[in-house]
Structure formats: C-alpha cells, structure tokens
Design a protein around this motif. Structure first.
Motif, PDB file in Angstrom:
ATOM      1  N   TRP A  55       7.388  -0.741   0.408  1.00  0.00           N
ATOM      2  CA  TRP A  55       7.056  -2.118  -0.241  1.00  0.00           C
ATOM      3  C   TRP A  55       5.970  -1.503  -1.303  1.00  0.00           C
ATOM      4  O   TRP A  55       4.955  -1.129  -1.704  1.00  0.00           O
ATOM      5  N   GLN A  56       5.670  -2.529  -2.162  1.00  0.00           N
ATOM      6  CA  GLN A  56       4.417  -2.611  -3.355  1.00  0.00           C
ATOM      7  C   GLN A  56       2.432  -2.606  -2.653  1.00  0.00           C
ATOM      8  O   GLN A  56       3.000  -2.981  -1.969  1.00  0.00           O
ATOM      9  N   LEU A  57       2.168  -1.976  -2.798  1.00  0.00           N
ATOM     10  CA  LEU A  57       0.482  -1.962  -3.040  1.00  0.00           C
ATOM     11  C   LEU A  57      -0.254  -2.502  -3.870  1.00  0.00           C
ATOM     12  O   LEU A  57       0.396  -1.729  -4.927  1.00  0.00           O
ATOM     13  N   ASP A  58      -0.841  -3.255  -3.295  1.00  0.00           N
ATOM     14  CA  ASP A  58      -2.298  -3.613  -4.172  1.00  0.00           C
ATOM     15  C   ASP A  58      -3.460  -2.868  -4.133  1.00  0.00           C
ATOM     16  O   ASP A  58      -4.194  -2.921  -2.765  1.00  0.00           O
ATOM     17  N   ASN A  59      -4.008  -2.312  -5.232  1.00  0.00           N
ATOM     18  CA  ASN A  59      -4.881  -1.417  -4.653  1.00  0.00           C
ATOM     19  C   ASN A  59      -5.897  -1.950  -5.153  1.00  0.00           C
ATOM     20  O   ASN A  59      -6.871  -2.454  -5.559  1.00  0.00           O
ATOM     21  N   HIS A  60      -7.441  -1.786  -3.982  1.00  0.00           N
ATOM     22  CA  HIS A  60      -8.880  -2.135  -4.126  1.00  0.00           C
ATOM     23  C   HIS A  60      -9.489  -0.277  -3.771  1.00  0.00           C
ATOM     24  O   HIS A  60      -8.436   0.481  -3.634  1.00  0.00           O
ATOM     25  N   GLU A  61     -10.240  -0.741  -4.678  1.00  0.00           N
ATOM     26  CA  GLU A  61     -11.746  -0.165  -4.758  1.00  0.00           C
ATOM     27  C   GLU A  61     -11.840   0.695  -2.717  1.00  0.00           C
ATOM     28  O   GLU A  61     -12.268   0.318  -1.764  1.00  0.00           O
ATOM     29  N   GLY A  62     -10.904   2.328  -2.761  1.00  0.00           N
ATOM     30  CA  GLY A  62     -10.850   2.791  -1.655  1.00  0.00           C
ATOM     31  C   GLY A  62      -9.889   2.331  -0.716  1.00  0.00           C
ATOM     32  O   GLY A  62      -9.708   3.616   0.236  1.00  0.00           O
ATOM     33  N   TYR A  63      -8.925   1.734  -0.988  1.00  0.00           N
ATOM     34  CA  TYR A  63      -8.130   1.261   0.066  1.00  0.00           C
ATOM     35  C   TYR A  63      -7.102   0.410  -0.117  1.00  0.00           C
ATOM     36  O   TYR A  63      -7.170  -0.362  -1.649  1.00  0.00           O
ATOM     37  N   ASP A  64      -5.655   0.465   0.289  1.00  0.00           N
ATOM     38  CA  ASP A  64      -5.118  -0.579  -0.249  1.00  0.00           C
ATOM     39  C   ASP A  64      -4.626  -1.691   0.574  1.00  0.00           C
ATOM     40  O   ASP A  64      -5.224  -1.497   1.568  1.00  0.00           O
ATOM     41  N   THR A  65      -3.780  -2.798  -0.087  1.00  0.00           N
ATOM     42  CA  THR A  65      -2.840  -4.057   1.017  1.00  0.00           C
ATOM     43  C   THR A  65      -2.122  -4.126   0.211  1.00  0.00           C
ATOM     44  O   THR A  65      -1.083  -3.441  -0.335  1.00  0.00           O
ATOM     45  N   LEU A  66      -1.082  -4.226   1.655  1.00  0.00           N
ATOM     46  CA  LEU A  66       0.230  -4.375   1.043  1.00  0.00           C
ATOM     47  C   LEU A  66       0.811  -6.001   0.419  1.00  0.00           C
ATOM     48  O   LEU A  66      -0.591  -6.570   0.242  1.00  0.00           O
ATOM     49  N   VAL A  67       1.701  -5.987  -0.854  1.00  0.00           N
ATOM     50  CA  VAL A  67       2.081  -7.340  -1.414  1.00  0.00           C
ATOM     51  C   VAL A  67       2.734  -8.181  -0.735  1.00  0.00           C
ATOM     52  O   VAL A  67       3.841  -7.416   0.008  1.00  0.00           O
ATOM     53  N   ASP A  68       2.457  -9.165  -0.224  1.00  0.00           N
ATOM     54  CA  ASP A  68       3.555  -9.696   0.286  1.00  0.00           C
ATOM     55  C   ASP A  68       5.203  -9.116  -0.701  1.00  0.00           C
ATOM     56  O   ASP A  68       5.652  -9.635  -1.338  1.00  0.00           O
ATOM     57  N   TYR A  69       5.922  -9.977   1.197  1.00  0.00           N
ATOM     58  CA  TYR A  69       7.301  -8.821   0.561  1.00  0.00           C
ATOM     59  C   TYR A  69       8.063  -9.887   1.411  1.00  0.00           C
ATOM     60  O   TYR A  69       8.098 -10.330   2.394  1.00  0.00           O
ATOM     61  N   GLN A  70       9.366 -10.377   0.856  1.00  0.00           N
ATOM     62  CA  GLN A  70      10.095 -10.995   1.793  1.00  0.00           C
ATOM     63  C   GLN A  70      11.600 -10.816   1.566  1.00  0.00           C
ATOM     64  O   GLN A  70      12.468 -10.240   1.026  1.00  0.00           O
ATOM     65  N   SER A  71      12.644 -10.493   2.705  1.00  0.00           N
ATOM     66  CA  SER A  71      13.772  -9.742   2.856  1.00  0.00           C
ATOM     67  C   SER A  71      14.596 -10.724   4.981  1.00  0.00           C
ATOM     68  O   SER A  71      13.645 -10.669   4.496  1.00  0.00           O
TER      69      SER A  71
END
Length: 470
Positions: free
Chosen positions: A307-323
């Motif tokens: 699933w899509q990642l939200d990019n930050h300075e030096g790290y990523d977090t996951l974008v909310d997703y539903q299935s």
C-alpha cells in the motif's frame, strides 16, 4: 523513427525513416536499477544522413528525442530500447571480458565509496580499531581499487587515527591519494608478506592473490573482505546502535528467507526464486503461490498487495487503507484483537520493520504483532513501514517515536547479526532456524523468497512469546 542495437559494433543506430532533410538526435539512457537516473549520452547536432550511430558501453534503457529546425519541442520520440549487459557482451570475447571486468571493478569501487561516505571516516576508523586490537594491519589491494584503499587508510597519514598498514598486491605498484600527490602508497608483493596469527589482512582486491590469501588464513591470520567490513560497520551504525542505545528493552528478529531453508520442499525451491513483484503480477490473473492455495481469491488479492507510503524526512509511514482482510488505520496495520494488558502497568510492545513485520501474505489477525497480542494479551502496535532491507528508514522511524521506559521495541529484518551485534539486544530470535526440515508441520508457508502466509507468521509469533516468557 526507430532505434536498433548493432551487436558487432556495440552501437545504437537511429534510422531516419521519415527522410527528414535535417534533424538532431538527443539520445538518453535510463538506469535500469535507479529509474530516476537519466543521462543524455549524445547530441548529434544537425544532420541529414539516413542513419546516426552512437557507441555505448553501459546497459540501460535508451530512447531518443528527435528535433527539427525552428521547432523547440521534440518533433518525435523514438521507442524505448532496452540494452542488457548480455547484449554488450556479444562481441569479441577478449574485448567483452575486459569490458566486464572494468565495469565490475567500477561498480564495486563506487558502491564501497558511497557506503564509506555515509558511514563516515571517524566511525569506520573506530570500528576498524576495535577489530584490529593488537594485531598488525595488512591490506591486499590493487591500482584498480586504490581509491577505496586510500579513502580508508589515508587516515594514518593525515590524522594518525589508524596504524600505518602494510600494502600488498599481486605486483609492486605505486599510486597517489586521489588527486593529491601529498600521500603516496606503494604495494609490495603479497607472496613476501609472511603473515601469521599476529596479523589482520583486509582484502580490498584479491585479483591474482587468492593463493596467498588462502595461505594467510591457514597461517592463522584474521582475514576480512573489505565489502563485508563496510557492510558490518553500516549495520552496526544504522541498525544496531539506534536500537541498542534506546533506554527500552529491545528484541531483534532475524526473518527467514526461503533460499536459506535447509532441506527445502519443492514449493520452497520455487519460492526461493520468486519475488513479491512476480507474485503480484500473477495475482492480477488470479494465480497464487502454493502457500495461498487454501484461501479464496478475495483473501489472496487483499493480502499480497502493498500500500501507499507517506514519505517523511528519512522515514515513511503507511497511508490509511481499507479492505476486507488488510487494513491500515492511523498509519498502522490493524490489530483486530489487541491485548488489554500493559507492560509494568503502562508499557506497550511496539513492532517495527519491513513488509514481513507488516504481514504481506496474511490477513490482519495473523500478522506477527497481532498473533503476539493474542498470545500475550499485551497491548501492541504494528509500526512496520515497508522498509525492506533499507532498514535505515525503519530505525529512523524508531528514533522519531516517543517511548516511555516500560515500552518494549521489537524490530524485524532479514539482516543477520554477528555475535557482538546480537549481544547488544535483550533478546535475539533467529527465525531462520525455525523453518529448516525436518520440522513439526507440513503446510507450505513461503509465498516468495521473503514473505510468509499466516501459518509461517504463527510459527514466529509463538516462538517470540516463548522466549519472551523465559
């Protein structure tokens, strides 16, 4: 308007099929490994020939923009033409071998210099000194890789941070320190080295010296390949230290690889040669690996995609997703049956790591963190961020997280640690050992070389709870 590759001459040829009276070819190369790396390799100027040829020595995907006079935008773009190293090698064998050797050397040097730059000379010097102890420092190198040798060992000349190494090679050579003649190095013949157990030998380039390196090992000398040393230093600085220096209890899980399973099954042999990209390509046609054969298509579709990642300075977090089977809320994989106990009354078990910790191949209830919550009844958070073996983005995420002193950090990666690195964690779980045969279950568990199904994750989670209780 097309491009073709001429094997005999290693040329890309542009054909002026529309018989333009005057045109200009701008030839570009896209790196197949780093897709954002595009390089313009030739500009023809204004020509009117039926063909235009360009010599090339680099693999990649080539394309050209065709311009005509008094028109700023490209008149036409050609098709994309992939050229592999195998294509370049289909020429005279002697020339091909030399080209291959030159490219391999150049790649190795560039990769090592990049890693050394990131690690930093001070850290690497201290790391090397700990390895060296009281032993005598020796290096086997060559003029082809003198940039690596001098980048590391010029420190003894400029700052005195390392002892002066004895330099050896297959033949006597002299070379300067990059562009400066201030510092010169000279290699002596390795057959004259006479190394003993009092020596440490670092192999920067073993070309023509394998016999003597083997003799050094047999004599009791400690021998390291430079690539292994640099990788160990990199792992120590960016994986081990950020976790081991936390004031919290820390646990490291070494995830299993299908290719490293002892006595693999036929399906594991297939999985060892399969990537998640191939799994997803097959999933588009409702074809799934043996480890997912018992599940329906809806389940399998949900659990194999990233699933899509939200990019930050030096790290990523996951974008909310539903299935139906895989969900992300507030940047974290959902844990449907989370525990309600806290560690020492207020601590949480935080899980960090790559897509295996996230749980590709499994529904929400059967990821390692979710299963651990069921086993322990502890409150758990799955903060895996698809860092793959780029563990830096995961350890950076750890450092951006606020913990209290009772929280526990569990980190998962495929990177194996040596005994010194393992000792810096409160607990170390080598999950690879859990998947060797013979073992106490028959199910297929590997989707591909890295990812597991829910049964594979259950094995790891159960073992984690077992060593936790000890």
């Amino acid at each position: 308007m097309k491009l073709e590759f001429a094997t005999e001459s290693r040329q890309i040829i542009f054909y002026n099929e529309k018989h333009l009276a005057k045109y200009s070819v701008h030839l570009w190369r896209q790196d197949d490994l780093y897709k954002n790396n595009k390089q313009r390799v030739a500009i023809s100027g204004w020509v009117s020939d039926t063909t235009y040829q360009v010599d090339i020595t680099e693999p990649g995907t080539y394309f050209a923009n065709i311009y005509i006079p008094e028109q700023k935008q490209p008149y036409q773009k050609t098709q994309r033409l992939p050229i592999t190293m195998a294509d370049l090698m289909q020429t005279d064998n002697k020339l091909s071998d030399a080209l291959q050797k030159s490219r391999e050397t150049s790649y190795d040097v560039d990769k090592l210099l990049q890693q050394l730059y990131i690690i930093g000379p001070d850290f690497f010097n201290q790391f090397l000194l700990k390895k060296l102890g009281s032993k005598r420092l020796n290096v086997v190198t060559s003029a082809a890789k003198h940039a690596v040798t001098n980048t590391i060992f010029a420190g003894h000349f400029f700052e005195g941070k390392l002892p002066r190494p004895r330099l050896f090679s297959a033949k006597t050579e002299q070379f300067g320190y990059l562009f400066s003649m201030t510092f010169r190095s000279e290699t002596k013949l390795i057959k004259q080295a006479q190394l003993t157990q009092e020596d440490m030998l670092i192999v920067v380039d073993s070309f023509g010296t394998k016999k003597y390196v083997d003799e050094a090992i047999n004599s009791g000398a400690i021998v390291y390949k430079i690539a292994d040393l640099v990788q160990e230093a990199f792992v120590s600085k960016y994986l081990v230290e950020p976790l081991a220096t936390l004031p919290n209890r820390t646990i490291y899980i070494q995830f299993p690889l299908a290719k490293d399973v002892i006595n693999p099954t036929p399906s594991e042999i297939v999985a060892a040669k399969t990537t998640i990209r191939e799994i997803r390509a097959n999933a588009a046609q409702n074809r799934f690996p043996a480890a997912l054969s018992e599940f329906d298509n809806d389940y399998n579709q949900d659990v194999v995609y990233g699933w899509q990642l939200d990019n930050h300075e030096g790290y990523d977090t996951l974008v909310d997703y539903q299935s139906a089977y895989a969900n992300v809320h507030n940047g974290q994989r959902l844990i449907p049956e989370n525990g309600d106990k806290m560690i020492n009354g207020r601590g949480i078990a935080y899980f960090f790591g790559n897509s295996v910790m996230y749980g590709i191949g499994s529904d929400d209830s059967h990821t390692i963190p979710a299963l651990f919550a069921q086993n322990s009844n502890l409150t758990v958070e799955n903060k895996a961020n698809f860092s793959m073996n780029d563990f830096v983005r995961a350890t950076n995420y750890v450092q951006k997280t606020d913990f209290n002193e009772d929280d526990v950090v569990i980190f998962g990666s495929h990177i194996p640690l040596n005994e010194t690195q393992r000792a810096q964690f409160d607990l170390y779980l080598n999950a690879q050992e859990l998947f060797n045969h013979p073992r106490g279950y028959e199910q297929d568990v590997f989707l591909d070389v890295t990812h597991l199904n829910k049964y594979g994750y259950q094995i790891i989670a159960d073992k984690l709870w077992e060593i936790w209780e000890q």
